[in-house]
Design an enzyme around this catalytic site. Structure first.
Site, PDB file in Angstrom:
ATOM      1  N   GLY A 178       0.920  -1.094  -0.112  1.00  0.00           N
ATOM      2  CA  GLY A 178      -0.117   0.092  -0.024  1.00  0.00           C
ATOM      3  C   GLY A 178       1.025   1.182  -0.201  1.00  0.00           C
ATOM      4  N   ARG A 179       0.547   2.329   0.707  1.00  0.00           N
ATOM      5  CA  ARG A 179       1.077   3.673   0.512  1.00  0.00           C
ATOM      6  C   ARG A 179       2.542   3.333   1.159  1.00  0.00           C
ATOM      7  NH1 ARG A 179      -4.468   5.622   2.300  1.00  0.00           N
ATOM      8  NH2 ARG A 179      -3.910   4.059   4.207  1.00  0.00           N
ATOM      9  N   ILE A 180       2.540   2.720   2.391  1.00  0.00           N
ATOM     10  CA  ILE A 180       4.096   2.600   3.084  1.00  0.00           C
ATOM     11  C   ILE A 180       4.754   1.491   2.479  1.00  0.00           C
ATOM     12  CG2 ILE A 180       5.101   2.128   5.514  1.00  0.00           C
ATOM     13  CD1 ILE A 180       2.513   2.816   6.697  1.00  0.00           C
ATOM     14  N   ARG A 211      -4.150  -8.663  -1.510  1.00  0.00           N
ATOM     15  CA  ARG A 211      -5.380  -9.368  -2.040  1.00  0.00           C
ATOM     16  C   ARG A 211      -5.457  -9.145  -3.671  1.00  0.00           C
ATOM     17  NH1 ARG A 211      -9.339  -7.424   2.364  1.00  0.00           N
ATOM     18  NH2 ARG A 211      -8.086  -5.476   1.724  1.00  0.00           N
ATOM     19  N   ARG A 229       1.272  -4.671  12.105  1.00  0.00           N
ATOM     20  CA  ARG A 229       0.328  -4.690  13.399  1.00  0.00           C
ATOM     21  C   ARG A 229       0.822  -6.097  13.859  1.00  0.00           C
ATOM     22  NH1 ARG A 229      -0.205  -0.269  13.836  1.00  0.00           N
ATOM     23  NH2 ARG A 229      -2.264   0.979  13.989  1.00  0.00           N
ATOM     24  N   ASP A 242       8.525  -3.866  15.289  1.00  0.00           N
ATOM     25  CA  ASP A 242       8.377  -2.807  15.892  1.00  0.00           C
ATOM     26  C   ASP A 242       6.847  -2.938  16.434  1.00  0.00           C
ATOM     27  OD1 ASP A 242       8.543   0.271  16.251  1.00  0.00           O
ATOM     28  OD2 ASP A 242       6.998   0.289  14.871  1.00  0.00           O
ATOM     29  N   GLU A 260       0.569  -5.269  22.989  1.00  0.00           N
ATOM     30  CA  GLU A 260       1.361  -4.207  23.286  1.00  0.00           C
ATOM     31  C   GLU A 260       0.783  -3.648  24.653  1.00  0.00           C
ATOM     32  OE1 GLU A 260       1.618  -1.449  20.105  1.00  0.00           O
ATOM     33  OE2 GLU A 260       2.579  -3.003  18.788  1.00  0.00           O
ATOM     34  N   HIS A 289       7.023   0.070  19.011  1.00  0.00           N
ATOM     35  CA  HIS A 289       6.379   0.742  18.258  1.00  0.00           C
ATOM     36  C   HIS A 289       6.411   2.057  18.039  1.00  0.00           C
ATOM     37  CE1 HIS A 289       1.706   0.449  16.824  1.00  0.00           C
ATOM     38  NE2 HIS A 289       2.093   1.211  16.310  1.00  0.00           N
TER      39      HIS A 289
HETATM   40  P1  NDP Z   1      -2.534   1.013   2.942  1.00  0.00           P
HETATM   41  O1  NDP Z   1      -4.088   0.686   3.136  1.00  0.00           O
HETATM   42  O2  NDP Z   1      -2.119   1.965   1.946  1.00  0.00           O
HETATM   43  O3  NDP Z   1      -1.914  -0.444   2.576  1.00  0.00           O
HETATM   44  C1  NDP Z   1      -2.566  -1.608   3.163  1.00  0.00           C
HETATM   45  C2  NDP Z   1      -1.999  -2.741   2.007  1.00  0.00           C
HETATM   46  O4  NDP Z   1      -2.348  -3.858   2.570  1.00  0.00           O
HETATM   47  C3  NDP Z   1      -2.854  -2.643   0.811  1.00  0.00           C
HETATM   48  O5  NDP Z   1      -1.935  -2.687  -0.184  1.00  0.00           O
HETATM   49  C4  NDP Z   1      -3.857  -3.872   0.924  1.00  0.00           C
HETATM   50  O6  NDP Z   1      -3.900  -4.269  -0.409  1.00  0.00           O
HETATM   51  C5  NDP Z   1      -2.873  -4.710   1.958  1.00  0.00           C
HETATM   52  N1  NDP Z   1      -3.999  -5.559   2.254  1.00  0.00           N
HETATM   53  C6  NDP Z   1      -4.935  -5.434   3.311  1.00  0.00           C
HETATM   54  N2  NDP Z   1      -5.446  -6.492   3.571  1.00  0.00           N
HETATM   55  C7  NDP Z   1      -4.856  -7.533   3.187  1.00  0.00           C
HETATM   56  C8  NDP Z   1      -4.979  -8.819   3.322  1.00  0.00           C
HETATM   57  N3  NDP Z   1      -6.115  -9.395   4.128  1.00  0.00           N
HETATM   58  N4  NDP Z   1      -4.116  -9.685   2.615  1.00  0.00           N
HETATM   59  C9  NDP Z   1      -3.275  -9.113   1.941  1.00  0.00           C
HETATM   60  N5  NDP Z   1      -3.036  -7.843   1.780  1.00  0.00           N
HETATM   61  C10 NDP Z   1      -3.592  -7.016   2.217  1.00  0.00           C
HETATM   62  O7  NDP Z   1      -2.191   1.260   4.285  1.00  0.00           O
HETATM   63  P2  NDP Z   1      -0.478   2.075   4.826  1.00  0.00           P
HETATM   64  O8  NDP Z   1       0.377   1.514   3.932  1.00  0.00           O
HETATM   65  O9  NDP Z   1      -0.753   3.296   4.991  1.00  0.00           O
HETATM   66  O10 NDP Z   1      -0.417   1.643   6.309  1.00  0.00           O
HETATM   67  C11 NDP Z   1      -0.341   0.095   6.486  1.00  0.00           C
HETATM   68  C12 NDP Z   1      -0.540  -0.307   7.970  1.00  0.00           C
HETATM   69  O11 NDP Z   1       0.772  -0.015   8.570  1.00  0.00           O
HETATM   70  C13 NDP Z   1      -1.375   0.328   8.859  1.00  0.00           C
HETATM   71  O12 NDP Z   1      -2.717  -0.255   8.654  1.00  0.00           O
HETATM   72  C14 NDP Z   1      -0.848   0.055  10.214  1.00  0.00           C
HETATM   73  O13 NDP Z   1      -1.523  -0.828  10.724  1.00  0.00           O
HETATM   74  C15 NDP Z   1       0.527  -0.092  10.020  1.00  0.00           C
HETATM   75  N6  NDP Z   1       1.189   1.295  10.553  1.00  0.00           N
HETATM   76  C16 NDP Z   1       2.074   0.883  11.525  1.00  0.00           C
HETATM   77  C17 NDP Z   1       2.828   1.929  12.115  1.00  0.00           C
HETATM   78  C18 NDP Z   1       3.700   1.910  13.131  1.00  0.00           C
HETATM   79  O14 NDP Z   1       4.209   2.615  14.046  1.00  0.00           O
HETATM   80  N7  NDP Z   1       4.354   0.414  13.267  1.00  0.00           N
HETATM   81  C19 NDP Z   1       2.749   3.350  11.538  1.00  0.00           C
HETATM   82  C20 NDP Z   1       1.751   3.513  10.531  1.00  0.00           C
HETATM   83  C21 NDP Z   1       1.113   2.172   9.833  1.00  0.00           C
HETATM   84  P3  NDP Z   1      -5.388  -5.033  -0.566  1.00  0.00           P
HETATM   85  O15 NDP Z   1      -6.638  -4.335  -0.190  1.00  0.00           O
HETATM   86  O16 NDP Z   1      -5.193  -5.194  -2.202  1.00  0.00           O
HETATM   87  O17 NDP Z   1      -5.199  -6.441  -0.139  1.00  0.00           O
END
Ligand code: NDP
Length: 328
Positions: A160-162, A182, A239, A263, A268, A286
């Site tokens: 995704g974004r990150i 997915r 997570r 992380d 937690e 974290h």
């Molecule tokens: P995005 O929504 O941009 O990206 C999430 C990605 O995960 C998407 O590409 C999605 O693709 C994929 N995804 C979601 N569900 C599934 C699944 N069941 N199977 C396979 N792939 C899946 O979110 P961000 O990149 O902005 O952030 C991602 C996560 O990072 C956040 O939700 C957060 O939990 C975590 N995070 C942790 C931080 C920390 O401090 N450690 C800080 C910031 C974020 P698709 O829908 O096609 O499956």
């Protein structure tokens, strides 16, 4: 135009001070120790139209009980891009808007992910301890690290974004990247795998950055770790709930994989003793987005969402589950 001073915003539990300062200036703010409606009078419950919070799946969860208790609740502004601390499906079904804080933390989290990956592979925290406790002087050089980034192929679970920001950095490091989502991301040239196990089989380094949801719960399990293999490195900045932690601890102890950098944890701030004791883990509390710069940007976005909702009738960064929600 709505006078924001007449809009009551509830802040349950801890929240970034900058959000609190701005909410206190702009809105009528109620603060309570935790997300527990029993801490509010009936009049307060009736007055609350917005919540700003940094909830988590544990005891600060904003679930149906909290939302049902607040009959005039319109919006929950979540501090963080991950919103597993709010029941967004329930909110979507009941016309309650949920916002999160995407984009403003993407680059910071990607930076941290790379730092954690390199620390794990090259044992940098252990090497630093070696220096600090005087072993460099008394015993000589720190032992050569068994692992290297050189020659690795990295799989990203959650492009995704990150995930994309991590992939761009890995490209600059000269490492091939593959991913599993997915759905394939259109126009993205990286190798795609339609299963996580398939991805783990194809790479030796797995970086997880998926949200904590029911489908991702314990997705990184013994089978996936076995597929990653004995030189395997697992990094998690998504997570903790997405990992079967006992299976990970066992895989680290018996050589199923080589090392892990984490992380985030399932429960937690409790970190399993087996992970603390493992010599081949690098563990962070974290902190992936936790710089003053980025947390302030997140704090601003929380409040900007509330201000936009109550003054313009639209949220800035809506989660998909509530994209259809409109003000009454
Ligand atoms: P995005 O929504 O941009 O990206 C999430 C990605 O995960 C998407 O590409 C999605 O693709 C994929 N995804 C979601 N569900 C599934 C699944 N069941 N199977 C396979 N792939 C899946 O979110 P961000 O990149 O902005 O952030 C991602 C996560 O990072 C956040 O939700 C957060 O939990 C975590 N995070 C942790 C931080 C920390 O401090 N450690 C800080 C910031 C974020 P698709 O829908 O096609 O499956």
């Amino acid at each position: 135009m709505t006078d924001l001073r007449s809009v009551t915003v509830l802040v349950p539990g801890r929240l970034h001070q900058h959000s609190i300062d701005r909410i206190g200036q702009a809105f009528d703010m109620i603060r309570i120790a935790r997300a527990d409606p029993a801490l509010l009078t009936d009049a307060q419950k009736a007055s609350v139209r917005g919540i700003a919070a940094s909830p988590s799946p544990g005891d600060t969860f904003i679930g149906p009980d909290v939302m049902r208790a607040l009959p005039n609740l319109e919006i929950v502004a979540n501090f963080g891009v991950g919103y597993d601390g709010v029941d967004a499906n329930f909110a979507g079904r009941h016309g309650i808007m949920i916002t999160n804080t995407p984009d403003v933390l993407t680059e910071e989290v990607a930076d941290t992910a790379l730092g954690l990956l390199i620390s794990t592979v090259r044992e940098l925290p252990a090497a630093e301890s070696w220096l600090r406790v005087g072993r460099w002087r008394s015993e000589g050089n720190y032992p050569l690290s068994r692992l290297t980034l050189r020659g690795r192929k990295v799989g990203i679970f959650g492009m995704g974004r990150i995930g994309l920001a991590i992939a761009r950095r890995l490209e600059a490091f000269g490492l091939p990247v593959a991913y599993h989502n997915r759905r394939r991301v259109e126009g993205l040239a990286y190798e795609y795998h339609d299963t996580l196990k398939g991805l783990a089989t194809a790479v030796d380094t797995l970086v997880s950055v998926v949200p904590g949801t029911a489908p991702t719960e314990k997705a990184v399990n013994a089978e996936v770790l076995t597929a990653l293999g004995p030189d395997g490195v697992f990094v998690n900045v998504g997570r903790g709930s997405t990992v079967d932690e006992p299976a990970l601890a066992a895989a680290l102890a018996n050589g199923t994989i080589a090392a892990a950098g984490l992380d985030v944890f399932a429960n937690e701030p409790d970190v399993p003793q087996s992970l603390l004791d493992a010599p081949n883990t690098v563990l962070l509390p974290h902190v992936a987005s936790a710089s003053q710069h980025t947390r302030r940007a997140m704090a601003d976005l929380v409040v900007d969402n509330l201000v936009s909702w109550f003054s313009q009738g639209r949220a800035l960064t809506t989660v998909p589950e509530t994209a259809q929600v409109r003000p009454e």
